[in-house]
Design a protein around this motif. Structure first.
Motif, PDB file in Angstrom:
ATOM      1  N   CYS A 190       0.962  -1.252   0.025  1.00  0.00           N
ATOM      2  CA  CYS A 190       0.088   0.055  -0.041  1.00  0.00           C
ATOM      3  C   CYS A 190       0.766   1.309  -0.172  1.00  0.00           C
ATOM      4  N   VAL A 191       0.733   2.267  -0.950  1.00  0.00           N
ATOM      5  CA  VAL A 191       1.440   3.273  -1.019  1.00  0.00           C
ATOM      6  C   VAL A 191       0.414   4.442  -0.295  1.00  0.00           C
ATOM      7  N   GLY A 192       0.691   5.049   0.731  1.00  0.00           N
ATOM      8  CA  GLY A 192       0.013   5.875   1.641  1.00  0.00           C
ATOM      9  C   GLY A 192      -0.661   5.206   2.721  1.00  0.00           C
ATOM     10  N   GLY A 193      -0.776   5.784   3.960  1.00  0.00           N
ATOM     11  CA  GLY A 193      -1.478   5.221   5.018  1.00  0.00           C
ATOM     12  C   GLY A 193      -2.241   6.024   5.640  1.00  0.00           C
ATOM     13  N   GLY A 194      -2.659   7.341   5.291  1.00  0.00           N
ATOM     14  CA  GLY A 194      -3.449   7.938   5.874  1.00  0.00           C
ATOM     15  C   GLY A 194      -4.868   8.468   5.075  1.00  0.00           C
ATOM     16  N   GLY A 195      -5.785   9.072   5.587  1.00  0.00           N
ATOM     17  CA  GLY A 195      -6.831   9.555   4.829  1.00  0.00           C
ATOM     18  C   GLY A 195      -7.638   8.383   4.147  1.00  0.00           C
TER      19      GLY A 195
END
Length: 452
Positions: A51-56
């Motif tokens: 996964c690229v990105g961890g928030g929102g």
């Protein structure tokens, strides 16, 4: 048929679809990380996901992929340690083992043990990870819109085609029972002959003010966060959450939320054309728009007030309109954001949690319900990785088309005139100014678009 109740009059069939997951409220409250560990298929059957990105939105996707019996989230990349740590903890709590954390997404691309990449980044970071993942032989789930601009989206499709990848755009409504049941109703022909569809956003948003530029938060590689966008000082309004209101990073609310409504409206219009036996419509022939930043006094660059008209070629032509009123405290057609298809025998209104069909003099004749959680969309993507069939929001045939509607509307608004689009080249006939907005003046090195 599942979920369908037939009344004495077929024209009054009521489609009663309940929520498929019932987890929308939990996702919004960030509570999913506390649930029981997910049940999983045998390890040999599970798809290994990075996964690229961890928030929102990315954080919600981390939880949904961790929850799937078909997948293991084995790595998460985020250049913000304040977002990476909670994402790792959430994935570990749900799936029972902790992914590895990375600051640089390229380490996920280069990992031969990872089968699929999930891109939940800001719009200006959709294209490069998607293209690189396709070049590395990985399938991709990428958030909506497909890219920051038309040229990036076309390059993504070229990489997908060449390397025969499955790419699902994150317009999760496509996989919901709610939308599928609405489309089933439209295909019954109950609306009659349909010439017009509509999409709208009228949910009130707030001012983002004028905070001053400052130093980036500690631990942030701000130059990498900017990526291909021009170099500029750090400002909290151009960072988490609010980046979407600026030309260099986002696509405004037309690309943020409008892409869902336009895609649902176009899907409904094509379902009506299918019932009529008429040819489907794809990209619009003509796009005109009026609007601007007329309400909020703040740093936002994209419009807060907008109306876009799309005309599709055909005999007769069809029209799709989009309306944006992000300062309105009231709903429209009973929905703060939604889509509609109008026929000569009736019309249908499709919202985020239900739909209603009317005939005669506004007589309610059918309805359905269901949430908008991305769980079924994630499962559809994972299923298609195994079968190699097109997912519900296949990038080439569905996702990019909806994204181009957004880009064309935004460009028409900026140049202030009607645009004529070539559906093959996706260029605007005889309009150099509009065509210059199909991409960037330049992609800042080293973050240039990969060659395919």
């Amino acid at each position: 048929r599942k979920g369908v109740t037939t009344m004495s009059h077929l024209s009054r069939r009521t489609f009663l679809h309940s929520s498929t997951t019932g987890m929308t409220a939990l996702a919004g409250a960030g509570l999913l990380a506390a649930e029981e560990p997910a049940k999983k298929q045998n390890a040999s059957e599970r798809i290994r996901v990075g996964c690229v990105g961890g928030g929102g939105r990315a954080g919600s996707l981390v939880r949904s992929f961790s929850r799937s019996s078909q997948a293991d989230v084995v790595a998460i990349a985020d250049l913000d340690p304040q977002r990476l740590a909670p994402a790792l903890e959430a994935a570990e709590s749900i799936q029972g083992h902790r992914p590895r954390g990375e600051k640089d997404f390229r380490k996920l691309i280069d990992d031969p043990e990872i089968d699929a990449i999930v891109v939940g980044t800001p719009d200006h970071w959709h294209a490069i990870p998607t293209i690189l993942a396709c070049l590395a032989g990985k399938d991709v789930y990428v958030e909506k819109p497909d890219a920051h601009n038309i040229i990036e989206g076309r390059r993504m499709i070229a990489a997908m085609r060449k390397h025969k990848r499955i790419v699902q755009m994150g317009s999760q409504h496509r996989s919901t029972e709610r939308l599928q049941s609405a489309l089933e109703y439209i295909r019954s022909g109950a609306l009659g002959r349909c010439l017009v569809a509509k999409a709208w956003e009228s949910s009130r948003q707030g001012s983002i003010g004028y905070p001053k530029d400052r130093e980036p938060p500690e631990g942030i590689d701000y130059d990498m966060w900017l990526g291909s966008a021009p170099k500029q000082p750090f400002n909290p309004n151009r960072f988490h959450g609010r980046w979407r209101w600026f030309y260099d990073f986002g696509t405004g609310d037309l690309g943020n939320d409008g892409v869902h409504r336009l895609d649902m409206a176009l899907a409904g219009l094509n379902a009506a054309l299918e019932a009529e036996g008429a040819p489907q419509v794809g990209l619009p022939q003509r796009t005109s728009a009026v609007g601007g930043k007329w309400y909020f006094d703040d740093m936002q660059e994209w419009p807060d007030t907008m109306q876009v008209n799309y005309q599709f070629a055909g005999e007769p032509p069809r029209i799709l309109t989009y309306e944006m009123r992000v300062w309105a405290p009231y709903s429209y057609h009973g929905h703060s954001e939604g889509s509609a298809v109008y026929g000569d025998q009736g019309y249908i209104i499709i919202g985020n949690s239900n739909w209603q069909a009317y005939a005669g003099k506004n007589e309610l004749v059918a309805e359905g319900s269901g949430d908008s959680h991305e769980g079924p969309h994630v499962e559809n993507f994972l299923d298609c990785i195994k079968t190699r069939e097109k997912p519900y929001c296949d990038l080439e045939t569905v996702g990019h088309r909806a994204s181009v509607l957004c880009h064309a509307g935004n460009i028409a608004s900026r140049v202030g005139r009607t645009l004529v689009l070539d559906p093959e080249t996706e260029e605007f006939a005889g309009d150099d100014e509009a065509n210059a907005l199909r991409g960037r003046p330049e992609w800042r090195k080293p973050w240039t678009l990969p060659e395919v």
